[in-house]
Design a protein around this motif. Structure first.
Motif, PDB file in Angstrom:
ATOM      1  N   ASN A  89       0.860  -1.182   0.000  1.00 25.48           N
ATOM      2  CA  ASN A  89       0.000   0.000   0.000  1.00 25.48           C
ATOM      3  C   ASN A  89       0.900   1.237   0.000  1.00 25.48           C
ATOM      4  O   ASN A  89       1.224   1.788   1.038  1.00 25.48           O
ATOM      5  CB  ASN A  89      -0.905  -0.012   1.231  1.00 25.48           C
ATOM      6  CG  ASN A  89      -1.988   1.034   1.143  1.00 25.48           C
ATOM      7  OD1 ASN A  89      -1.782   2.068   0.510  1.00 25.48           O
ATOM      8  ND2 ASN A  89      -3.129   0.761   1.761  1.00 25.48           N
ATOM      9  N   ILE A  90       1.315   1.635  -1.164  1.00 28.34           N
ATOM     10  CA  ILE A  90       2.330   2.675  -1.294  1.00 28.34           C
ATOM     11  C   ILE A  90       1.843   4.040  -0.786  1.00 28.34           C
ATOM     12  O   ILE A  90       2.604   4.797  -0.187  1.00 28.34           O
ATOM     13  CB  ILE A  90       2.794   2.804  -2.763  1.00 28.34           C
ATOM     14  CG1 ILE A  90       3.364   1.467  -3.241  1.00 28.34           C
ATOM     15  CG2 ILE A  90       3.822   3.904  -2.906  1.00 28.34           C
ATOM     16  CD1 ILE A  90       4.560   0.992  -2.426  1.00 28.34           C
ATOM     17  N   SER A 140       3.909   5.697   1.973  1.00 34.23           N
ATOM     18  CA  SER A 140       4.586   6.945   1.631  1.00 34.23           C
ATOM     19  C   SER A 140       4.249   8.050   2.620  1.00 34.23           C
ATOM     20  O   SER A 140       5.117   8.790   3.068  1.00 34.23           O
ATOM     21  CB  SER A 140       4.178   7.372   0.213  1.00 34.23           C
ATOM     22  OG  SER A 140       4.805   8.581  -0.133  1.00 34.23           O
ATOM     23  N   ALA A 141       2.975   8.125   2.990  1.00 33.93           N
ATOM     24  CA  ALA A 141       2.557   9.148   3.951  1.00 33.93           C
ATOM     25  C   ALA A 141       3.228   8.933   5.297  1.00 33.93           C
ATOM     26  O   ALA A 141       3.728   9.861   5.921  1.00 33.93           O
ATOM     27  CB  ALA A 141       1.034   9.117   4.107  1.00 33.93           C
ATOM     28  N   PHE A 142       3.247   7.660   5.725  1.00 33.68           N
ATOM     29  CA  PHE A 142       3.879   7.373   7.020  1.00 33.68           C
ATOM     30  C   PHE A 142       5.372   7.639   6.970  1.00 33.68           C
ATOM     31  O   PHE A 142       5.946   8.209   7.885  1.00 33.68           O
ATOM     32  CB  PHE A 142       3.638   5.915   7.422  1.00 33.68           C
ATOM     33  CG  PHE A 142       4.362   5.556   8.684  1.00 33.68           C
ATOM     34  CD1 PHE A 142       3.826   5.908   9.913  1.00 33.68           C
ATOM     35  CD2 PHE A 142       5.589   4.914   8.645  1.00 33.68           C
ATOM     36  CE1 PHE A 142       4.495   5.610  11.086  1.00 33.68           C
ATOM     37  CE2 PHE A 142       6.271   4.620   9.810  1.00 33.68           C
ATOM     38  CZ  PHE A 142       5.717   4.964  11.030  1.00 33.68           C
ATOM     39  N   PHE A 143       6.019   7.216   5.868  1.00 35.23           N
ATOM     40  CA  PHE A 143       7.471   7.381   5.741  1.00 35.23           C
ATOM     41  C   PHE A 143       7.841   8.857   5.777  1.00 35.23           C
ATOM     42  O   PHE A 143       8.783   9.266   6.450  1.00 35.23           O
ATOM     43  CB  PHE A 143       7.935   6.737   4.429  1.00 35.23           C
ATOM     44  CG  PHE A 143       9.428   6.606   4.308  1.00 35.23           C
ATOM     45  CD1 PHE A 143      10.133   5.800   5.194  1.00 35.23           C
ATOM     46  CD2 PHE A 143      10.118   7.285   3.317  1.00 35.23           C
ATOM     47  CE1 PHE A 143      11.511   5.664   5.081  1.00 35.23           C
ATOM     48  CE2 PHE A 143      11.490   7.153   3.205  1.00 35.23           C
ATOM     49  CZ  PHE A 143      12.193   6.333   4.074  1.00 35.23           C
ATOM     50  N   SER A 144       7.070   9.672   5.079  1.00 30.10           N
ATOM     51  CA  SER A 144       7.344  11.110   5.080  1.00 30.10           C
ATOM     52  C   SER A 144       7.154  11.696   6.467  1.00 30.10           C
ATOM     53  O   SER A 144       7.927  12.525   6.930  1.00 30.10           O
ATOM     54  CB  SER A 144       6.415  11.818   4.086  1.00 30.10           C
ATOM     55  OG  SER A 144       6.635  11.332   2.786  1.00 30.10           O
ATOM     56  N   PHE A 145       6.099  11.212   7.177  1.00 30.34           N
ATOM     57  CA  PHE A 145       5.838  11.716   8.520  1.00 30.34           C
ATOM     58  C   PHE A 145       6.968  11.344   9.478  1.00 30.34           C
ATOM     59  O   PHE A 145       7.453  12.156  10.248  1.00 30.34           O
ATOM     60  CB  PHE A 145       4.520  11.133   9.029  1.00 30.34           C
ATOM     61  CG  PHE A 145       4.252  11.414  10.477  1.00 30.34           C
ATOM     62  CD1 PHE A 145       3.921  12.687  10.898  1.00 30.34           C
ATOM     63  CD2 PHE A 145       4.331  10.397  11.426  1.00 30.34           C
ATOM     64  CE1 PHE A 145       3.667  12.949  12.245  1.00 30.34           C
ATOM     65  CE2 PHE A 145       4.088  10.662  12.762  1.00 30.34           C
ATOM     66  CZ  PHE A 145       3.752  11.933  13.164  1.00 30.34           C
ATOM     67  N   VAL A 150       8.652  -1.563   3.266  1.00 27.08           N
ATOM     68  CA  VAL A 150       8.496  -1.591   1.801  1.00 27.08           C
ATOM     69  C   VAL A 150       8.917  -0.262   1.189  1.00 27.08           C
ATOM     70  O   VAL A 150       9.631  -0.208   0.178  1.00 27.08           O
ATOM     71  CB  VAL A 150       7.025  -1.910   1.424  1.00 27.08           C
ATOM     72  CG1 VAL A 150       6.774  -1.641  -0.056  1.00 27.08           C
ATOM     73  CG2 VAL A 150       6.694  -3.355   1.767  1.00 27.08           C
ATOM     74  N   MET A 151       8.484   0.837   1.813  1.00 29.61           N
ATOM     75  CA  MET A 151       8.815   2.157   1.288  1.00 29.61           C
ATOM     76  C   MET A 151      10.315   2.417   1.373  1.00 29.61           C
ATOM     77  O   MET A 151      10.916   2.970   0.438  1.00 29.61           O
ATOM     78  CB  MET A 151       8.040   3.220   2.070  1.00 29.61           C
ATOM     79  CG  MET A 151       7.988   4.573   1.377  1.00 29.61           C
ATOM     80  SD  MET A 151       7.127   4.486  -0.197  1.00 29.61           S
ATOM     81  CE  MET A 151       7.725   5.985  -0.962  1.00 29.61           C
ATOM     82  N   SER A 157      13.109   3.128  -1.605  1.00 26.31           N
ATOM     83  CA  SER A 157      14.058   4.245  -1.676  1.00 26.31           C
ATOM     84  C   SER A 157      15.483   3.752  -1.898  1.00 26.31           C
ATOM     85  O   SER A 157      16.275   4.402  -2.585  1.00 26.31           O
ATOM     86  CB  SER A 157      13.984   5.085  -0.391  1.00 26.31           C
ATOM     87  OG  SER A 157      14.552   4.402   0.709  1.00 26.31           O
ATOM     88  N   LEU A 158      15.818   2.587  -1.357  1.00 26.70           N
ATOM     89  CA  LEU A 158      17.153   2.011  -1.574  1.00 26.70           C
ATOM     90  C   LEU A 158      17.314   1.559  -3.016  1.00 26.70           C
ATOM     91  O   LEU A 158      18.351   1.790  -3.654  1.00 26.70           O
ATOM     92  CB  LEU A 158      17.378   0.818  -0.630  1.00 26.70           C
ATOM     93  CG  LEU A 158      17.502   1.119   0.863  1.00 26.70           C
ATOM     94  CD1 LEU A 158      17.556  -0.189   1.661  1.00 26.70           C
ATOM     95  CD2 LEU A 158      18.755   1.946   1.159  1.00 26.70           C
ATOM     96  N   ILE A 159      16.277   0.898  -3.531  1.00 35.46           N
ATOM     97  CA  ILE A 159      16.326   0.406  -4.911  1.00 35.46           C
ATOM     98  C   ILE A 159      16.486   1.559  -5.898  1.00 35.46           C
ATOM     99  O   ILE A 159      17.201   1.450  -6.902  1.00 35.46           O
ATOM    100  CB  ILE A 159      15.068  -0.424  -5.235  1.00 35.46           C
ATOM    101  CG1 ILE A 159      15.090  -1.736  -4.430  1.00 35.46           C
ATOM    102  CG2 ILE A 159      14.954  -0.712  -6.724  1.00 35.46           C
ATOM    103  CD1 ILE A 159      13.773  -2.501  -4.471  1.00 35.46           C
ATOM    104  N   ALA A 160      15.818   2.683  -5.598  1.00 28.88           N
ATOM    105  CA  ALA A 160      15.924   3.850  -6.482  1.00 28.88           C
ATOM    106  C   ALA A 160      17.358   4.361  -6.564  1.00 28.88           C
ATOM    107  O   ALA A 160      17.772   4.914  -7.587  1.00 28.88           O
ATOM    108  CB  ALA A 160      15.002   4.959  -5.982  1.00 28.88           C
ATOM    109  N   LYS A 161      18.139   4.158  -5.508  1.00 28.55           N
ATOM    110  CA  LYS A 161      19.535   4.612  -5.489  1.00 28.55           C
ATOM    111  C   LYS A 161      20.510   3.527  -5.928  1.00 28.55           C
ATOM    112  O   LYS A 161      21.610   3.824  -6.394  1.00 28.55           O
ATOM    113  CB  LYS A 161      19.918   5.066  -4.070  1.00 28.55           C
ATOM    114  CG  LYS A 161      19.111   6.243  -3.547  1.00 28.55           C
ATOM    115  CD  LYS A 161      19.457   6.521  -2.084  1.00 28.55           C
ATOM    116  CE  LYS A 161      18.605   7.625  -1.502  1.00 28.55           C
ATOM    117  NZ  LYS A 161      18.870   7.824  -0.056  1.00 28.55           N
TER     118      LYS A 161
END
Length: 713
Positions: free
Chosen positions: A5-6, A10-15, A347-348, A352-356
């Motif tokens: 559930n991205i 995403s909302a939680f990760f940003s928070f 998951v989030m 972010s690791l995969i993107a880098k």
């Protein structure tokens, strides 16, 4: 499978990124995150905490009896730890006639302090990063060859070091084997019980309040380290003298305020903060629920008997507390992982690791497959391990099984047999065959009903009926030599063990024919054939990839400051005194008081009784110097320190390094911090030093102990 559930993640990760102490931290004291500590309010330096050149706080912190933490609080080796850490020793000195668990114990002077054979405390003398030496020539090695080379390098390193006869060296892996650290350890072996409040104070709230805030438990006990005349470690002797420490902790009775800086110094046991999302999901949905189910059955059966019989209560007190502790912790852990969206958060982060670094995706894909392949074997491992641990009759059978295997393989000498008999004597001392017959019978039914057919012995369906098991297993137990209810060589194993072992060949033959033993062996043999090789084989592959994943996290995420998972080595964690809002419309203050003890008081209750003298002190408001600005005695407080098992008994220190509390628990909503620290919910729970001193002084009339300490007012 993981529900990715991205949007939520995403909302939680940003928070969470916006919060201080996002990942918590259990820092090696030679590698402290000093800048953040000072930003949060610390007034001393990292060198004041750990220094090998001059006395520092580390010289006052010890590992207590191989598990908990303790700290020195006087120049005469006075030691403070948790009541639950000293519980086994308090129990050992207790009888029905002289019940120290119920009545408490306070030495009137040093000559009346009680010895505790086998209890040790370990000081950490030095810590060194020895990764280069231990990982030398290992680059191209895999699994068994790698393990063998590392073990050899460790031995070479240890043999190259010059230490004193009373010292030892332990080399520990960090970051899943990407680094190694050597610890020089000094062990003291004469540790005596000085004082302990009655369990109506030291264990107030017992299992109901365990892992729960608000908390009103005076969870402390006191010991003293003794040394030889040269202040060096020595076996117990009446000629030994109180140990003179390099450093001891001043005890503060200043009021606390929300957001005060604190740090906790101790030996956290085990955390797994860097697991992939798939692993967290398996723990949350499969492994923890299996463990909880087994212990739930065992605890309910024991509790019923313990409440009805004082002798059973004393015999099983320490074991019950141990079993209940993680049962409740796992319940909170599951709820906390769900509440903090731990899987989605992972998951989030993985995204972010995969993107880098796209190589991370390959590693995670492999880990996902391995965890799914391992899942049925891991679940059987969880049920099997917990059943064998909590069905004590099977635990006994397993001890005999391991002994017989070693004996028949020619690996058991006279010394080993003596050690085995000593272990059996200790086991039987606190074992009730009649009571455990019921526990084992019920767990047999649970195992038969919860385990897939492929992991069960042939014909095991007959054990699915609990009531039927209770009758049939009691019959087996009554006629069993390993339960001690039937004799061999003219003696019972739980009675005259030397006579029972007088003809070892006959003993072994009798055990092998024992119906309880045969039933256990059918379960064990099936597990060892159908699940254990697959589970351990896949785990070995997971471990290799986890090491790689850990290295990738460190090399890819340059913005994150990493600390190694806890592994019972000395660590520092820090945070701020703080309350919490764990659920909608629920807010917790950071401090509890004596008034809350009285509010919870239930006369005669197993968990919430209160000693009359404590009630009298409350009614008279006879608080001495130990009340705070509210006019009441503070009992406990919470902070954002990242702690786990092993931190029990750890000193909680203020910005100046003074003792302000004694760590003993975590808030239930944050017990998932072993896997996923969440700054919103993760709170450690500490006994306030004011309450500790109040109990010693006013309740126990043991001001002679207060006089030893340096009190900071």
């Amino acid at each position: 499978m993981i529900k990715r559930n991205i949007l939520i993640a995403s909302a939680f990760f940003s928070f969470s990124l916006g919060l201080a102490q996002q990942y918590g931290g259990m820092w090696i004291p030679t590698e402290l995150n000093e800048k953040e500590m000072k930003d949060l309010g610390m007034k001393i330096s990292a060198k004041d905490i750990f220094n090998t050149q001059k006395p520092s706080i580390k010289d006052a912190v010890v590992q207590f009896n191989g598990g908990c933490t303790a700290e020195i609080i006087s120049p005469k080796g006075l030691l403070l730890t948790n009541h639950h850490c000293g519980y086994g020793q308090i129990q050992a000195h207790s009888t029905v006639q002289n019940d120290l668990l119920s009545n408490g114990f306070w030495a009137k002077n040093m000559s009346t302090e009680l010895p505790n054979p086998g209890v040790t405390v370990d000081f950490i003398v030095d810590i060194k990063d020895v990764s280069a030496q231990i990982l030398e020539s290992t680059d191209n090695l895999q699994e068994q060859d790698l393990a063998k080379k590392i073990a050899n390098n460790i031995e070479v390193y240890k043999n190259s070091q010059k230490i004193e006869s009373y010292q030892s060296i332990s080399v520990k892996p960090m970051y899943y084997g990407n680094k190694y650290y050597a610890y020089v350890i000094e062990t003291y072996k004469d540790v005596r019980l000085v004082g302990a409040p009655p369990q109506s104070i030291g264990k107030f709230g017992s299992d109901t309040d365990n892992w729960v805030w608000p908390r009103h438990t005076g969870d402390f006990s006191m010991f003293r380290i003794y040394a030889d005349k040269n202040n060096k470690p020595a076996e117990y002797s009446k000629d030994n003298v109180p140990y003179v420490p390099k450093h001891y902790l001043p005890v503060s009775i200043k009021d606390k305020a929300e957001n005060d800086f604190t740090f906790v110094f101790g030996f956290p046991g085990r955390t797994t903060e860097y697991l992939p999302a798939i692993a967290v999901e398996k723990i949350m949905k499969e492994i923890d629920p299996a463990r909880i189910a087994v212990r739930d059955v065992a605890l309910k059966t024991l509790d019923e008997k313990m409440r009805a019989d004082d002798a059973t209560r004393i015999k099983y007190a320490s074991k019950f507390a141990s079993v209940a502790n993680y049962w409740k912790k796992w319940i909170g852990e599951v709820e906390g992982l769900k509440k903090s969206n731990a899987v989605q958060k992972k998951v989030m982060y993985e995204g972010s690791l995969i993107a880098k670094n796209h190589e991370v995706k390959t590693t995670l894909d492999q880990l996902n497959k391995l965890y799914n392949d391992q899942a049925p074997y891991a679940l059987n491992n969880a049920y099997y391990s917990e059943v064998i641990r909590n069905a004590e009759t099977f635990a006994l059978a397993n001890l005999y099984s391991n002994y017989i295997t070693s004996l028949e393989a020619g690996k058991m000498d006279e010394k080993g047999t003596t050690a085995f008999k000593t272990k059996l004597t200790s086991f039987y001392k606190d074992y009730s065959a009649e009571l455990d017959s019921k526990v084992t019978a019920k767990l047999l039914a649970l195992y038969a009903n919860k385990t897939e057919a492929q992991f069960l012995p042939a014909g095991f369906d007959k054990y699915k009926n609990e009531a039927q098991n209770i009758v049939s297993f009691e019959e087996l137990s009554k006629n069993s030599v390993i339960t001690g209810r039937s004799q061999v060589n003219g003696a019972a194993l739980n009675g005259d063990i030397e006579k029972a072992f007088s003809n070892q060949d006959k003993l072994i033959k009798t055990i092998k024919k024992d119906a309880v033993y045969q039933l256990f062996m059918s379960i064990k043999d099936t597990y060892m054939k159908t699940a254990d090789p697959q589970f351990t084989g896949l785990q070995a592959k997971i471990d290799v990839l986890q090491k790689k994943f850990m290295a990738q996290q460190i090399s890819t995420d340059k913005d994150r400051k990493f600390f190694p998972d806890a592994n019972s080595t000395l660590r520092v964690t820090y945070g701020k005194v703080k309350g919490s809002t764990p659920r909608d419309a629920v807010s917790y203050d950071y401090q509890t008081h004596l008034a809350g003890v009285i509010e919870k008081y239930v006369p005669g209750d197993y968990e919430f009784d209160v000693p009359q003298k404590l009630i009298d002190l409350y009614n008279k408001k006879d608080y001495g110097n130990y009340k705070d600005k509210s006019g009441d005695v503070p009992v406990g407080f919470t902070a954002t320190n990242h702690t786990t098992g092993g931190n029990s008994g750890s000193p909680a220190l203020d910005a100046h390094g003074n003792l302000v509390g004694l760590n003993f628990d975590r808030q239930w909503e944050g017990t998932m911090s072993d896997i996923n620290y969440d700054p919103r919910f993760s709170r450690n729970i500490m006994v306030d030093t004011k309450y500790i001193l109040f109990i010693i002084d006013k309740f126990a009339d043991s001001k002679w102990l207060i006089d030893e300490m340096k009190i900071v007012k």
